[in-house]
Design a protein around this motif. Structure first.
Motif, PDB file in Angstrom:
ATOM      1  N   LEU A 547      -9.861  33.403 -21.095  1.00 34.97           N
ATOM      2  CA  LEU A 547      -9.441  34.775 -21.354  1.00 34.97           C
ATOM      3  C   LEU A 547      -8.695  34.821 -22.691  1.00 34.97           C
ATOM      4  CD1 LEU A 547      -8.146  35.743 -17.805  1.00 34.97           C
ATOM      5  CD2 LEU A 547     -10.391  36.223 -18.784  1.00 34.97           C
ATOM      6  N   LEU A 548      -9.118  35.754 -23.554  1.00 34.83           N
ATOM      7  CA  LEU A 548      -8.456  35.925 -24.838  1.00 34.83           C
ATOM      8  C   LEU A 548      -6.984  36.226 -24.610  1.00 34.83           C
ATOM      9  CD1 LEU A 548      -9.088  36.019 -27.884  1.00 34.83           C
ATOM     10  CD2 LEU A 548      -9.393  38.492 -27.642  1.00 34.83           C
ATOM     11  N   VAL A 549      -6.116  35.572 -25.379  1.00 35.30           N
ATOM     12  CA  VAL A 549      -4.688  35.750 -25.154  1.00 35.30           C
ATOM     13  C   VAL A 549      -4.296  37.215 -25.341  1.00 35.30           C
ATOM     14  CG1 VAL A 549      -4.092  33.380 -25.767  1.00 35.30           C
ATOM     15  CG2 VAL A 549      -4.179  35.144 -27.546  1.00 35.30           C
ATOM     16  N   SER A 550      -3.269  37.595 -24.640  1.00 40.09           N
ATOM     17  CA  SER A 550      -2.852  38.998 -24.630  1.00 40.09           C
ATOM     18  C   SER A 550      -2.362  39.469 -25.987  1.00 40.09           C
ATOM     19  CB  SER A 550      -1.772  39.206 -23.564  1.00 40.09           C
ATOM     20  OG  SER A 550      -2.309  39.004 -22.266  1.00 40.09           O
ATOM     21  N   ALA A 551      -2.006  38.521 -26.890  1.00 39.79           N
ATOM     22  CA  ALA A 551      -1.593  38.930 -28.229  1.00 39.79           C
ATOM     23  C   ALA A 551      -2.707  39.693 -28.924  1.00 39.79           C
ATOM     24  CB  ALA A 551      -1.213  37.700 -29.045  1.00 39.79           C
ATOM     25  N   PHE A 552      -3.972  39.361 -28.624  1.00 42.67           N
ATOM     26  CA  PHE A 552      -5.117  40.082 -29.171  1.00 42.67           C
ATOM     27  C   PHE A 552      -5.658  41.123 -28.182  1.00 42.67           C
ATOM     28  CE2 PHE A 552      -5.412  35.878 -31.322  1.00 42.67           C
ATOM     29  CZ  PHE A 552      -5.259  36.316 -32.620  1.00 42.67           C
ATOM     30  N   ALA A 553      -5.643  40.751 -26.856  1.00 39.30           N
ATOM     31  CA  ALA A 553      -6.388  41.548 -25.874  1.00 39.30           C
ATOM     32  C   ALA A 553      -5.521  42.470 -25.034  1.00 39.30           C
ATOM     33  CB  ALA A 553      -7.163  40.607 -24.949  1.00 39.30           C
ATOM     34  N   GLY A 554      -4.219  42.344 -25.115  1.00 38.25           N
ATOM     35  CA  GLY A 554      -3.371  43.105 -24.219  1.00 38.25           C
ATOM     36  C   GLY A 554      -3.309  42.437 -22.845  1.00 38.25           C
ATOM     37  N   ASN A 555      -2.612  43.073 -21.918  1.00 36.84           N
ATOM     38  CA  ASN A 555      -2.457  42.507 -20.571  1.00 36.84           C
ATOM     39  C   ASN A 555      -3.715  42.741 -19.741  1.00 36.84           C
ATOM     40  OD1 ASN A 555       0.111  41.549 -21.101  1.00 36.84           O
ATOM     41  ND2 ASN A 555       1.094  43.462 -20.445  1.00 36.84           N
ATOM     42  N   TYR A 556      -3.841  41.915 -18.719  1.00 35.61           N
ATOM     43  CA  TYR A 556      -4.974  42.002 -17.804  1.00 35.61           C
ATOM     44  C   TYR A 556      -4.490  42.549 -16.458  1.00 35.61           C
ATOM     45  CZ  TYR A 556      -7.572  39.163 -21.146  1.00 35.61           C
ATOM     46  OH  TYR A 556      -8.197  38.697 -22.280  1.00 35.61           O
ATOM     47  N   THR A 557      -5.435  43.110 -15.655  1.00 41.09           N
ATOM     48  CA  THR A 557      -5.142  43.620 -14.316  1.00 41.09           C
ATOM     49  C   THR A 557      -5.930  42.800 -13.301  1.00 41.09           C
ATOM     50  OG1 THR A 557      -4.759  45.863 -15.128  1.00 41.09           O
ATOM     51  CG2 THR A 557      -5.220  45.621 -12.766  1.00 41.09           C
ATOM     52  N   VAL A 558      -5.211  42.344 -12.256  1.00 42.25           N
ATOM     53  CA  VAL A 558      -5.835  41.550 -11.193  1.00 42.25           C
ATOM     54  C   VAL A 558      -5.793  42.377  -9.906  1.00 42.25           C
ATOM     55  CG1 VAL A 558      -5.808  39.393  -9.908  1.00 42.25           C
ATOM     56  CG2 VAL A 558      -5.064  39.440 -12.306  1.00 42.25           C
ATOM     57  N   THR A 559      -6.950  42.605  -9.336  1.00 37.54           N
ATOM     58  CA  THR A 559      -7.057  43.433  -8.124  1.00 37.54           C
ATOM     59  C   THR A 559      -7.687  42.612  -7.013  1.00 37.54           C
ATOM     60  OG1 THR A 559      -7.326  45.401  -9.503  1.00 37.54           O
ATOM     61  CG2 THR A 559      -7.959  45.590  -7.173  1.00 37.54           C
ATOM     62  N   GLU A 560      -7.069  42.684  -5.790  1.00 37.68           N
ATOM     63  CA  GLU A 560      -7.587  41.944  -4.627  1.00 37.68           C
ATOM     64  C   GLU A 560      -8.535  42.813  -3.810  1.00 37.68           C
ATOM     65  OE1 GLU A 560      -6.060  39.853  -0.448  1.00 37.68           O
ATOM     66  OE2 GLU A 560      -4.611  40.666  -1.881  1.00 37.68           O
ATOM     67  N   SER A 561      -9.598  42.187  -3.392  1.00 34.58           N
ATOM     68  CA  SER A 561     -10.448  42.810  -2.371  1.00 34.58           C
ATOM     69  C   SER A 561      -9.896  42.331  -1.014  1.00 34.58           C
ATOM     70  CB  SER A 561     -11.914  42.386  -2.552  1.00 34.58           C
ATOM     71  OG  SER A 561     -12.405  42.813  -3.810  1.00 34.58           O
ATOM     72  N   VAL A 562      -9.009  43.180  -0.399  1.00 35.33           N
ATOM     73  CA  VAL A 562      -8.267  42.761   0.798  1.00 35.33           C
ATOM     74  C   VAL A 562      -9.237  42.555   1.959  1.00 35.33           C
ATOM     75  CG1 VAL A 562      -6.387  43.315   2.380  1.00 35.33           C
ATOM     76  CG2 VAL A 562      -6.264  44.043  -0.030  1.00 35.33           C
ATOM     77  N   PRO A 563      -9.218  41.363   2.563  1.00 34.89           N
ATOM     78  CA  PRO A 563     -10.155  41.109   3.672  1.00 34.89           C
ATOM     79  C   PRO A 563      -9.764  41.894   4.932  1.00 34.89           C
ATOM     80  CG  PRO A 563      -8.697  39.244   3.347  1.00 34.89           C
ATOM     81  CD  PRO A 563      -8.408  40.194   2.230  1.00 34.89           C
ATOM     82  N   ALA A 564     -10.759  42.115   5.788  1.00 37.77           N
ATOM     83  CA  ALA A 564     -10.529  42.845   7.044  1.00 37.77           C
ATOM     84  C   ALA A 564      -9.507  42.107   7.883  1.00 37.77           C
ATOM     85  CB  ALA A 564     -11.844  43.002   7.803  1.00 37.77           C
ATOM     86  N   GLY A 565      -8.647  42.880   8.623  1.00 37.53           N
ATOM     87  CA  GLY A 565      -7.639  42.303   9.487  1.00 37.53           C
ATOM     88  C   GLY A 565      -6.338  42.004   8.790  1.00 37.53           C
ATOM     89  N   TYR A 566      -6.249  42.358   7.478  1.00 33.62           N
ATOM     90  CA  TYR A 566      -5.039  42.065   6.734  1.00 33.62           C
ATOM     91  C   TYR A 566      -4.590  43.301   5.965  1.00 33.62           C
ATOM     92  CZ  TYR A 566      -5.785  37.085   7.552  1.00 33.62           C
ATOM     93  OH  TYR A 566      -5.948  35.855   8.134  1.00 33.62           O
ATOM     94  N   HIS A 567      -3.326  43.355   5.729  1.00 33.60           N
ATOM     95  CA  HIS A 567      -2.726  44.296   4.808  1.00 33.60           C
ATOM     96  C   HIS A 567      -2.136  43.505   3.648  1.00 33.60           C
ATOM     97  CE1 HIS A 567      -2.115  48.112   7.526  1.00 33.60           C
ATOM     98  NE2 HIS A 567      -3.371  47.916   7.147  1.00 33.60           N
ATOM     99  N   LEU A 568      -2.259  44.010   2.398  1.00 30.02           N
ATOM    100  CA  LEU A 568      -1.636  43.409   1.210  1.00 30.02           C
ATOM    101  C   LEU A 568      -0.182  43.822   1.188  1.00 30.02           C
ATOM    102  CD1 LEU A 568      -1.690  41.923  -1.516  1.00 30.02           C
ATOM    103  CD2 LEU A 568      -2.422  44.077  -2.580  1.00 30.02           C
ATOM    104  N   VAL A 569       0.625  42.808   1.023  1.00 27.16           N
ATOM    105  CA  VAL A 569       2.043  43.090   0.912  1.00 27.16           C
ATOM    106  C   VAL A 569       2.326  43.522  -0.536  1.00 27.16           C
ATOM    107  CG1 VAL A 569       4.382  42.165   1.097  1.00 27.16           C
ATOM    108  CG2 VAL A 569       2.611  41.420   2.693  1.00 27.16           C
ATOM    109  N   GLY A 570       2.781  44.728  -0.711  1.00 29.24           N
ATOM    110  CA  GLY A 570       3.042  45.246  -2.041  1.00 29.24           C
ATOM    111  C   GLY A 570       1.810  45.911  -2.627  1.00 29.24           C
TER     112      GLY A 570
END
Length: 659
Positions: A547-570
């Motif tokens: 991944l290109l460093v954020s100095a050039f690319a900015g910040n990245y976003t990480v998103t979870e595909s929450v599996p069935a039977g669970y809730h994401l904390v936060g």
């Protein structure tokens, strides 16, 4: 042999040398600087052919190798000039026989060119006739440039500048007067602007060499025995005469060199220049050059250059051009260069990108007296045997091209050097790869070693720095005429994001446990809009590299595909800042690490069943639970309350049963 003398259509101004008797056992009137003995006619016997001075070096006819010839001995076959031929007669008439046995009947003549240790030259002449004269003695030595016979088939064709040395001896005298005239087909500056007699073509007004101290002579006053005559036989008194002419002084005062291919001796009937010619001895080839040679050569580094270098010169020569050009491997030779005259050759303004390395004149003779001052050589030939042979060595300047390429992206890059000018410069690329390359040329570099270094900016990696001649960029070896290209290739830094996934699992025990098989999506930077996906492994983590460093690319976003039977904390969609890494996640900075925790869910059901249909009724209230009103049973007294997707918690249910 050939005589080459300075001759001109211009002035004949001669500065003489004093005639000084040599200090010898036998008194002499030899010219100063000459080792050739011209005996004082006032001394016993006068002129002779043998060496009298016991102190070497001493020269006389018996110990030199001269050019000499003999006239036809039989009077019936002897040829002479007839029909009133005079000196100015361009093609004198030649007749056979009729030569009386008197002062005009010639027997032999000889020539010898002496070169002393300093290179000064003296022309020595002698004549030999049949008998003692009863009056004046008049001999003329004619030197012709051409060896082609004239219409009479004997004497050469005359050319402008031919030379006539006149040997005149007064009645009863023993000390001759020597003069010189030039053959004129047109007039020039004085004294070559007048004829001695008659009109053009003619012999010029004569210059008295004896009076100027440029010639001396003598005759024998007593008989010379056969053993002392160098093969001429017994010589009667007053039948042998000799002379020395300072040929260097004569030649150096004239404007150009003339090559005399032949010479012959003739006699006149009186001391009048217009007197009839009498006997002659047919021409012989000569070989007394009094003009030297100059050769200029060119060598370039690198070899094979076709660049022309211009030269100037200030001396007369053949060819006469005052400028000439040479390229590598070429040379220019000049003949008929006057001796005892200072000359110069200079390499003119150099072509762009070239320097004079040095001038080598080692091939020149010592008597050329060559000195070198930068691009100019100065010489002064002592004699015609001397040669100027100089080689100009030139080196082409080199060139360094510093090239900047970025594998991806574009940017500005600073460079420094301890040897290039300017010592600091910046190159800015405009696109990835060669399409956006930037470069700077450093030209006119003297052959040598140079350096260049890049200051790598933050966020960039220097992938390579190399020169096309295999030199390191810290020591770039530039040869003469060489172009060296040094290329610096940079790429932007890349890093990684580490995703940490945990969950609760009561059956395993209390605490958090790695959660395997959970899918995440990373978006941002120069990733495609749909991003890239990664799945956690058995340790509950996954690394997303490249991944290109954020100095050039900015910040990245990480998103979870929450599996069935669970809730994401936060919240989902966590932010990650990518910095330089080695391409994996070990080590990894906190800013590039995102953690997700999942909580397992539970479904809760509370139910009542009236055993007697409609016998009881109930209400169910769970906290937390459904909003009011509470869940109540129906008419039959049966009912339930279901709560789904409950995170771990304490649930309190109140059940009221009424009869």
């Amino acid at each position: 042999m050939r005589i080459v003398a300075a001759a001109a259509a211009g002035a004949l101004v001669i500065t003489g040398l004093a005639v000084t008797p040599a200090q010898a056992a036998h008194p002499e009137v030899s010219l100063t600087g000459s080792d050739f003995e011209i005996e004082d006619p006032a001394s016993p016997g006068g002129a002779n052919l043998k060496v009298d001075d016991a102190t070497p070096p001493s020269l006389d006819w018996m110990n030199v190798s001269q050019e000499q010839t003999t006239d036809i001995v039989n009077p019936k076959n002897d040829n002479s000039f007839g029909q009133g031929a005079k000196e100015d007669t361009e093609v004198p008439t030649v007749v056979t026989g009729g030569i009386p046995p008197n002062k005009s009947d010639l027997k032999n003549f000889g020539l010898y060119l002496e070169t002393n240790l300093s290179g000064h030259q003296f022309l020595n002449l002698y004549w030999h006739r049949v008998q003692d004269p009863t009056g004046t003695t008049n001999m003329d030595f004619e030197f012709n440039q051409s060896e082609t016979p004239s219409a009479n088939g004997v004497t050469p064709v005359r050319s402008h500048g031919d030379m006539l040395i006149q040997y005149d001896l007064a009645n009863g005298g023993t000390r001759p007067e020597l003069s010189v005239s030039r053959w004129l087909t047109s007039f020039g500056p004085a004294p070559l602007n007048a004829c001695e007699a008659g009109s053009l073509p003619c012999w010029s007004t004569k210059v008295n060499l004896s009076a100027l101290g440029l010639a001396t002579g003598s005759i024998n006053t007593t008989a010379i025995p056969s053993g002392d005559s160098d093969g001429l036989g017994a010589i009667s008194a007053r039948t042998f005469g000799e002379a020395t002419v300072d040929f260097t002084a004569l030649a150096s005062t004239l404007d150009e060199c003339k090559t005399f291919g032949s010479a012959y001796l003739k006699s006149r009937s009186s001391d009048s220049f217009t007197a009839a010619l009498k006997d002659f001895i047919a021409p012989i080839g000569t070989g007394f050059p009094t003009c030297g040679n100059v050769t200029i050569r060119k060598v370039t580094d690198p070899a094979g250059s076709t660049v022309d270098f211009e030269y100037t010169k200030d001396f007369t020569s053949d060819p006469p051009d005052s400028t000439f050009t040479l390229s590598d491997g070429e040379s220019q030779s000049f003949s008929e260069v006057p001796i005892d005259t200072e000359g110069h050759v200079t390499e003119s303004t150099l072509p762009a990108g070239w320097d004079l390395d040095h001038v080598d004149c080692e091939a020149s003779t010592d008597g050329a007296n060559v000195t070198i001052d930068g691009a100019e050589i100065t010489f002064n030939l002592d004699s015609a045997d001397d040669t100027v042979d100089c080689t100009y060595y030139n080196k082409a300047r080199g060139k360094i091209i510093v090239k900047k390429i970025t594998d991806d992206g574009m940017g500005s890059f600073d460079f420094t050097s301890d040897t290039l000018d300017p010592a600091a410069f910046t190159l800015t690329t405009t696109a990835p790869d060669e399409a956006g390359e930037a470069s700077r040329d450093f030209e006119d570099l003297l052959p040598g070693t140079y350096d260049v270094a890049e200051t790598v900016p933050a966020g960039w990696n220097l992938q390579s720095s190399e020169c096309d001649d295999q030199s390191p960029v810290t020591a770039i070896d530039v040869s003469a005429g060489e172009t060296v290209t040094c290329t610096f290739v940079n790429s932007r830094e890349v890093g990684a994001i580490k995703i940490v996934k945990t969950r609760k699992h009561a059956a395993t025990g209390s605490g958090d446990y790695p959660h395997q098989g959970v899918t995440f999506t990373v978006t941002g930077g120069e990733l495609p809009p749909e991003g890239v996906q990664a799945m956690t492994g058995a340790d509950g983590t996954v690394c997303v590299p490249g991944l290109l460093v954020s100095a050039f690319a900015g910040n990245y976003t990480v998103t979870e595909s929450v599996p069935a039977g669970y809730h994401l904390v936060g919240p989902n969609g966590r932010t990650a800042t990518v910095v330089e890494s080695e391409g994996d996640c070990d080590p990894i900075t906190p800013e590039a690490t995102v953690s997700f925790q999942n909580m397992p869910l539970t479904n809760l059901t509370v139910s009542v069943d009236s055993q007697v249909d409609g016998g009881t009724k109930s209400t169910i209230d769970c906290v937390p639970g459904l909003p009011e009103p509470d869940q109540a049973t129906g008419p039959n007294g049966d009912g339930s309350l279901t709560l789904n997707d409950l995170e771990p918690q304490v649930v309190t249910c109140t059940i009221v049963i009424d009869p």
